[in-house]
Design an enzyme around this catalytic site. Structure first.
Site, PDB file in Angstrom:
ATOM      1  N   SER A  68      48.945  -9.085 -11.534  1.00 18.53           N
ATOM      2  CA  SER A  68      48.691  -9.835 -10.310  1.00 18.53           C
ATOM      3  C   SER A  68      47.398  -9.397  -9.643  1.00 18.53           C
ATOM      4  O   SER A  68      46.341  -9.634 -10.194  1.00 18.53           O
ATOM      5  CB  SER A  68      49.855  -9.854  -9.335  1.00 18.53           C
ATOM      6  N   HIS A  73      40.360  -4.060   2.285  1.00 17.05           N
ATOM      7  CA  HIS A  73      39.308  -4.330   3.265  1.00 17.05           C
ATOM      8  C   HIS A  73      39.211  -3.115   4.190  1.00 17.05           C
ATOM      9  O   HIS A  73      40.248  -2.617   4.642  1.00 17.05           O
ATOM     10  CB  HIS A  73      39.635  -5.580   4.089  1.00 17.05           C
ATOM     11  N   CYS A  88      53.641  -8.103 -10.466  1.00 21.19           N
ATOM     12  CA  CYS A  88      54.780  -8.839 -11.004  1.00 21.19           C
ATOM     13  C   CYS A  88      54.724  -8.814 -12.524  1.00 21.19           C
ATOM     14  O   CYS A  88      53.751  -8.353 -13.116  1.00 21.19           O
ATOM     15  CB  CYS A  88      54.793 -10.280 -10.498  1.00 21.19           C
TER      16      CYS A  88
END
Length: 137
Positions: A68, A73, A88
């Site tokens: 995934s 940030h 996942c």
């Protein structure tokens, strides 16, 4: 396809190299992902300028994982960072890999305060027989 999605906000982080340097943040994210047993397919990181000459600019970046993604940030001028870790897999539970990646980033950033949410996504679905045939072709 079941997965674990971890959202975290880090507060009062020391301003280390990965807070203010996109290159260092990239190295941290790739290394932590690979150590957690995840497969990095691609990445993009960006360095922001500081608000003024007295402050370091933040960095932002994302990894596309076979399992995934990871997005980070940073705001060194505010001592903060946000994370989005989603792992996942169609054949098994990779929650431990998501937790290992999160733990490595938590250690690296060293926040004094954390807000974190874990969302377990998806449900077990049978693999469609035509999808197996297409994959084999």
């Amino acid at each position: 396809m079941r997965g674990l999605h971890i959202f975290a906000d880090f507060y009062n982080c020391p301003v280390g190299k990965h807070m203010a340097c996109a290159k260092a943040l990239r190295q941290l994210c790739i290394g932590a992902s690979e150590t957690a047993g995840l497969t990095v397919l691609g990445d993009h990181f960006y360095q922001f300028s500081g608000v003024d000459e007295t402050q370091a600019g933040g960095a932002t970046g994302a990894l596309v994982l076979a399992e995934s993604h990871l997005a980070v940030h940073t705001w060194p001028e505010r001592g903060g960072a946000t994370l989005d870790v989603y792992v996942c897999n169609v054949t098994g539970d990779n929650s431990s890999k998501a937790e290992a990646l999160y733990a490595a980033l938590l250690r690296a950033f060293g926040p004094a305060d954390v807000m974190v949410e874990r969302v377990f996504r998806g449900k077990d679905l049978p693999v469609a027989s035509d999808a197996v045939e297409l994959a084999a072709a």
